[in-house]
Design an enzyme around this catalytic site. Structure first.
Site, PDB file in Angstrom:
ATOM      1  N   LYS A   1      61.986  37.923  42.381  1.00 33.74           N
ATOM      2  CA  LYS A   1      60.876  37.351  41.611  1.00 33.74           C
ATOM      3  C   LYS A   1      60.364  38.369  40.599  1.00 33.74           C
ATOM      4  O   LYS A   1      60.672  39.562  40.680  1.00 33.74           O
ATOM      5  CB  LYS A   1      59.742  36.936  42.554  1.00 33.74           C
ATOM      6  CG  LYS A   1      59.137  38.081  43.365  1.00 33.74           C
ATOM      7  CD  LYS A   1      58.053  37.581  44.287  1.00 33.74           C
ATOM      8  CE  LYS A   1      57.448  38.733  45.101  1.00 33.74           C
ATOM      9  NZ  LYS A   1      56.331  38.286  45.946  1.00 33.74           N
TER      10      LYS A   1
ATOM     11  N   ARG B   1      46.728  33.980  53.362  1.00 30.53           N
ATOM     12  CA  ARG B   1      47.005  33.732  51.950  1.00 30.53           C
ATOM     13  C   ARG B   1      47.508  32.304  51.813  1.00 30.53           C
ATOM     14  O   ARG B   1      46.781  31.427  51.358  1.00 30.53           O
ATOM     15  CB  ARG B   1      48.021  34.750  51.419  1.00 30.53           C
ATOM     16  CG  ARG B   1      48.260  34.681  49.929  1.00 30.53           C
ATOM     17  CD  ARG B   1      49.091  35.857  49.426  1.00 30.53           C
ATOM     18  NE  ARG B   1      50.396  35.957  50.079  1.00 30.53           N
ATOM     19  CZ  ARG B   1      51.296  36.897  49.802  1.00 30.53           C
ATOM     20  NH1 ARG B   1      51.018  37.831  48.902  1.00 30.53           N
ATOM     21  NH2 ARG B   1      52.464  36.925  50.421  1.00 30.53           N
TER      22      ARG B   1
ATOM     23  N   TYR C   1      42.506  57.259  19.658  1.00 28.09           N
ATOM     24  CA  TYR C   1      41.320  56.425  19.519  1.00 28.09           C
ATOM     25  C   TYR C   1      40.089  57.073  20.159  1.00 28.09           C
ATOM     26  O   TYR C   1      40.194  57.721  21.219  1.00 28.09           O
ATOM     27  CB  TYR C   1      41.561  55.051  20.157  1.00 28.09           C
ATOM     28  CG  TYR C   1      42.411  54.127  19.303  1.00 28.09           C
ATOM     29  CD1 TYR C   1      41.934  53.636  18.101  1.00 28.09           C
ATOM     30  CD2 TYR C   1      43.682  53.743  19.722  1.00 28.09           C
ATOM     31  CE1 TYR C   1      42.708  52.787  17.311  1.00 28.09           C
ATOM     32  CE2 TYR C   1      44.475  52.895  18.948  1.00 28.09           C
ATOM     33  CZ  TYR C   1      43.974  52.425  17.746  1.00 28.09           C
ATOM     34  OH  TYR C   1      44.747  51.599  16.965  1.00 28.09           O
TER      35      TYR C   1
ATOM     36  N   MET D   1      48.408  51.004  22.011  1.00 30.95           N
ATOM     37  CA  MET D   1      49.160  49.800  22.346  1.00 30.95           C
ATOM     38  C   MET D   1      50.667  50.039  22.302  1.00 30.95           C
ATOM     39  O   MET D   1      51.399  49.607  23.199  1.00 30.95           O
ATOM     40  CB  MET D   1      48.794  48.650  21.405  1.00 30.95           C
ATOM     41  CG  MET D   1      49.573  47.362  21.699  1.00 30.95           C
ATOM     42  SD  MET D   1      49.177  46.009  20.596  1.00 30.95           S
ATOM     43  CE  MET D   1      47.544  45.562  21.188  1.00 30.95           C
TER      44      MET D   1
END
Length: 625
Positions: A296, A392, A519, A568
């Site tokens: 998965k 769950r 940044y 990014m």
């Protein structure tokens, strides 16, 4: 035969004429030497005669063996067995093993049992995404005939039913055969393996044209340089391209042209390491215990289709995916193994039925939706999930009577397995709770089995449970992240790294004291510093939490800390202490060192999250040793 000068006994395949003649001469030089052969072509000198027939369900092949013992004290026998693969290379390897076991005195029954755990031997090949939806298999350093045949079989496996096959081949050097013999044989292989195009490079290989079938697509270039010059005249689209060449021809340059030009950041997936890890876990299982492997979330970021193909070749019984569309992708890629869908959606029932996917059923409401779709006539295999304490998904004890009543009225729904999930199998602190979960599971599963016509498999052990709780292996176990070399617990020293995430240096510059990097000016520079910008950011999977010195990447075997915030698409690192750093250099984000666990610790998360956060835009490169 110089390698075998001091051997007393050789086991070999009689069907290779050159080998058979060489071994015959070797044996005649000394009277005590023994040569024990096997054959699938009915060779009269073979002690082991084997008839191979493909399995009707494409799960391998069946073998009918007759052993005429070469020594008086040994016993002749006839027996049958199954091999879990159908490619020529794997069959050849397996039959050598069978011949060896018979020579050692093992019975047919013992051999049949041991073959259940046999798996393929991988080759050193690079499998890469190519231009125009092609895949490129690069083996441009080795071009003997035997390796070529094996690589052609491998290409057939990878191409599936959706791609045509092209062979890019150089002259075959130093084979010991005449050009006529070599190229006539290769032309025959191209036809047998259903290749549709040949691109030939060299001088001698030009002779192959006369042996190709009429109308076969063929292009010839005397040199690699000329092929590169005229490369744009060739059209490649939706093909599996196998590149095989002698080292002198430098066909790796063609491979680079065919390779899809994507992001500089790559995830290298070592399929040999993955196979090694699989075998490491298989050794912990009883022969009768089946293995389901989770693929998965794109096989934990490794690429579900390529990983599933390796698993299918290595005797895995089941695959597990999260959603139906993941299973559909595997079916479209030609994967035939049974596939369990852990999170089935009502809208996907039709797709699951059409693609023979097997949904997990975890609640009465979901079961009611399913029987409303299937009625009593549409047949579907299902798996029942029990809640034994993780809370769950899953049926609880109070639901079982109604569950069994519905199943009794709908025999078209075949329960293949009953399972649950251990919440803390890797944590000794909660072993008492793990035992409690297993006890609850055993009781609930028995209540269901008593009401069913068949006896479904049971499974509760996940990666941690496989290692720490062999008493709970039952009929099947589920292997997850351990396959990829992480979270192996006490088994970790035996596991190998599968995934290596790499980036490259885009630019290097000197930043002076008092200036800042990145940044919000978070990278405060205290002294003159050499800063390298690398081609990976949080959009690729290197999350912002790794910034500001909390994590270091590897450059020229030296750790380089991240400076400022992760951007990014880019990240800045301090390379002041690495004078040999150059633009274009490779940088390792995680792999053998630093490890994925190191990055997970810096991010205050787990390796699962690191793997599954790797972006789709990161190119995957597969290779085998």
């Amino acid at each position: 035969m110089l390698f075998f000068a001091h051997c007393d006994t050789i086991l070999y395949c009689c069907d290779h004429t050159t080998v058979h003649e060489a071994i015959h001469n070797w044996r005649n030089t000394l009277p005590h030497r023994k040569a024990i052969g096997w054959s699938i072509a009915g060779h009269p000198d073979a002690a082991l005669q084997i008839n191979i027939t493909p399995d009707a369900n494409a799960k391998g092949c069946h073998a009918d063996a007759t052993w005429k013992a070469p020594t008086p004290h040994a016993q002749d026998m006839h027996f049958k067995f199954m091999l879990p693969f159908s490619d020529a290379a794997s069959i050849t390897n397996a039959l050598h093993c069978v011949c060896q076991l018979l020579h050692m005195g093992y019975t047919g029954i013992a051999i049949k049992k041991s073959l259940k755990r046999i798996s393929t031997v991988t080759m050193r090949l690079e499998l890469k995404s190519g231009i125009n939806n092609c895949i490129v298999i690069n083996d441009s350093y080795n071009n003997d005939l035997h390796a070529l045949r094996l690589a052609m079989d491998y290409a057939t496996t990878q191409a599936g039913s959706n791609r045509t096959k092209t062979l890019l081949l150089s002259d075959v050097l130093q084979s010991g055969e005449t050009d006529q013999q070599i190229y006539k044989k290769i032309a025959q292989w191209l036809t047998e393996s259903q290749f549709t195009r040949l691109i030939a490079v060299g001088i001698a290989i030009k002779h192959i044209e006369q042996y190709l079938p009429k109308g076969f697509q063929y292009a010839y270039y005397p040199t690699t340089h000329l092929l590169l010059e005229r490369f744009n005249q060739l059209d490649f689209h939706n093909e599996c391209i196998l590149i095989k060449g002698a080292r002198a021809f430098q066909l790796e340059r063609i491979a680079q042209r065919l390779q899809q030009k994507l992001h500089k950041t790559v995830l290298e997936v070592n399929l040999s390491a993955l196979t090694h890890n699989l075998k490491t876990y298989l050794q912990l299982l009883r022969p009768e215990t089946s293995l389901l492997v989770m693929v998965k979330a794109s096989a934990y970021g490794s690429g579900s289709v390529q990983v599933a193909k390796v698993l299918e070749q290595n005797n895995v019984q089941y695959l597990g995916v999260a959603y139906a569309d993941e299973g559909v992708e595997l079916r479209q890629a030609g994967i035939k193994l049974p596939i369990l869908v852990l999170n089935p959606e009502v809208g996907a029932f039709e797709s699951m039925l059409r693609h023979q996917l097997e949904p997990e059923i975890y609640s009465l409401s979901l079961l009611h939706e399913l029987v409303a779709y299937t009625g009593k006539h549409k047949k579907l295999s299902i798996h029942l999930k029990l809640d034994t304490g993780m809370h769950r998904l899953g049926f609880i004890s109070e639901h079982l009577d109604e569950l069994c009543g519905i199943l009794e009225k709908h025999p078209n729904l075949q329960v293949k397995s009953i399972f649950s999930h251990l919440s803390s199998s890797g944590n000794p602190q909660f072993d008492a709770f793990t035992h409690q979960q297993a006890h609850t599971f055993t009781q609930l599963a028995q209540r269901i089995s008593d009401r069913l016509a068949n006896q479904p498999m049971r499974h509760i052990a996940n990666t941690g449970g496989i290692v720490r709780f062999p008493e709970y292996h039952f009929e099947m176990v589920r292997l997850g992240i351990g396959l990829y070399g992480a979270d192996g617990g006490s088994l970790q020293p035996q596991l190998q790294v599968v995934n290596t995430l790499k980036a490259t240096i885009s630019q290097i510059k000197t930043v002076h004291a008092g200036e800042t990097v990145g940044y919000n000016r978070m990278g405060q520079i205290q002294k003159e510093t050499k800063i390298a910008t690398i081609s990976i950011g949080y959009a690729d999977g290197l999350l912002r939490a790794a910034g500001n010195g909390r994590y270091s990447v590897l450059l020229h075997q030296t750790l380089a800390p991240i400076v400022g915030n992760v951007c990014m698409d880019m990240t800045m690192i301090d390379v002041s202490h690495i004078p040999q750093a150059r633009e274009g250099d490779e940088v390792i984000i995680f792999g053998t060192h630093p490890t994925v666990e190191d990055l997970a610790k810096a991010l205050q998360t787990i390796p699962y999250e690191v793997f599954t956060n790797i972006s789709e835009r990161v190119k995957k490169v597969y290779w085998s040793e």
